[in-house]
Design an enzyme around this catalytic site. Structure first.
Site, PDB file in Angstrom:
ATOM      1  N   HIS A  43       0.820  -1.224   0.000  1.00 52.49           N
ATOM      2  CA  HIS A  43       0.000   0.000   0.000  1.00 52.49           C
ATOM      3  C   HIS A  43       0.857   1.279   0.000  1.00 52.49           C
ATOM      4  CE1 HIS A  43      -3.506  -2.476   1.049  1.00 52.49           C
ATOM      5  NE2 HIS A  43      -2.852  -2.938   2.097  1.00 52.49           N
TER       6      HIS A  43
HETATM    7  O1  RIB Z   1      -5.141   0.092   4.241  1.00 54.29           O
HETATM    8  C1  RIB Z   1      -3.757   0.158   4.130  1.00 54.29           C
HETATM    9  C2  RIB Z   1      -3.188   1.245   5.009  1.00 54.29           C
HETATM   10  O2  RIB Z   1      -3.531   0.975   6.357  1.00 54.29           O
HETATM   11  C3  RIB Z   1      -1.670   1.325   4.978  1.00 54.29           C
HETATM   12  O3  RIB Z   1      -1.299   2.654   5.108  1.00 54.29           O
HETATM   13  C4  RIB Z   1      -1.280   0.522   6.197  1.00 54.29           C
HETATM   14  O4  RIB Z   1      -0.021   0.922   6.703  1.00 54.29           O
HETATM   15  C5  RIB Z   1      -2.377   0.829   7.159  1.00 54.29           C
HETATM   16  O5  RIB Z   1      -2.129   2.020   7.827  1.00 54.29           O
END
Ligand code: RIB
Ligand code: CA
Length: 333
Positions: A247
């Site tokens: 992500h």
């Molecule tokens: O949904 C993914 C996000 O949520 C990323 O930033 C992960 O680190 C969590 O914070």
């Protein structure tokens, strides 16, 4: 080659935030001039310790780290230790860093750097958007002063990851997400729509681990990256995914490799009222919505109105090229 973009990362470190920091620090396209921290994956003291540990390991001990919000604007904090480990960096034994965070709070640092680098600063937010909302509240020109604001969060065309409809960062602080999308500047929304297209799979992890083990001169960044990915991948496989969605590194990629992405301007709203759908990011289809009027306790559709886009939603990512670039920069190829 163009000059490196002065960049601040706003993080809730967290395994994929740590990988995002390493990617940014290893990329000549970006010059990391500050890191701001926010509670999210783990509580703020853990985030602060993890962030400094990652920067120190990458030889970036001089980058200022600022403490930000210890909780979302309105709601209690939701951490994610299943995915990130009890203190946020899997089972890595994180030593207490010797240097302290800077005295300036995160929102103030963000506003100051945005004004100092007017029109040039890139901000990449990879945790709940609490600090970004506080910066916009502190200085109404904050968003307008930026070169680009890249937000990891949301799930516009795909299901959520915390609930069937909400992604973790917008779920954690929906009020902040609402404020940030109302602050202008057409931020880039890097949600699950694209981060699920950038998967780190078991075969890549196996190859990376072997490569790091074979290295005669140890590259501390590559070693740390492999250890971070080990826990992260195990948790995601246990959760039923085919690999780990990168992500937060995908958000860093959006700031420096825009050609890998397809983005479309959309008007996105964040659900605040319902507990069932809290933090859902809802886009007006074709930029239009029906106009309702309520009279005598009854509503009527009286027309259709256009809504102006408030962000650019990333809808497609060249996932293979992204993963290849990511691995190369971190010394995993
Ligand atoms: O949904 C993914 C996000 O949520 C990323 O930033 C992960 O680190 C969590 O914070
Ligand atoms: Ca994060």
């Amino acid at each position: 080659m163009a000059l490196p973009q002065p960049t601040v990362l706003d993080v809730d470190t967290g395994l994929d935030d740590a990988l995002a920091l390493l990617l940014a620090l290893r990329s000549p396209e970006l010059d990391v001039v500050g890191v701001t921290t926010v509670a999210g994956n783990v509580a703020l003291p853990d985030v602060l310790r993890n962030t400094r540990y990652v920067l120190d390991t990458a030889g970036a001990a001089s980058v200022p780290v600022a403490a930000g919000a210890a909780a979302p604007l309105v709601r209690p904090l939701t951490t994610a230790t299943f995915f990130h480990g009890p203190h946020g960096l899997g089972d890595i034994d994180v030593s207490e860093p010797t240097r302290a965070p800077v005295a300036e709070p995160a929102a103030q640092l963000l506003c100051r750097l945005a004004a100092e680098y007017r029109g040039q600063l890139t901000v990449i937010a990879t945790g709940p958007w609490t600090n970004i909302a506080l910066a916009s509240r502190l200085d109404s020109e904050f968003a307008g002063n930026l070169r680009q604001l890249v937000l990891m969060g949301g799930a516009v065309t795909v299901p959520g990851n915390v609930t069937p409809v909400a992604e973790a960062n917008t779920y954690n602080d929906p009020e902040a997400a609402h404020m940030v999308l109302a602050s202008g500047g057409l931020p880039r929304l890097i949600g699950l729509d694209v981060t699920l297209q950038g998967l780190w799979r078991p075969a890549e992890q196996e190859a990376a681990r072997q490569r790091v083990q074979e290295q005669a001169a140890a590259d501390p960044v590559a070693r740390l990256a492999v250890d971070l990915l080990e826990w992260y991948l195990r948790a995601d496989l246990a959760a039923g995914l085919a690999g780990s969605p990168l992500h937060d590194p995908v958000a860093v990629a959006a700031a420096m490799w825009p050609a890998l992405f397809t983005l479309e301007p959309r008007h996105v709203s964040v659900e605040l009222a319902s507990e069932l759908t809290r933090g859902q990011t809802v886009a007006a289809p074709e930029g239009r919505r029906e106009r309702l009027e309520t009279r005598d306790g009854q509503s009527d559709v009286v027309g259709v109105e256009t809504v102006q886009p408030n962000c650019q939603v990333a809808l497609k990512l060249d996932g293979d090229r992204f993963v290849e670039h990511f691995a190369a920069r971190l010394g995993l190829l």
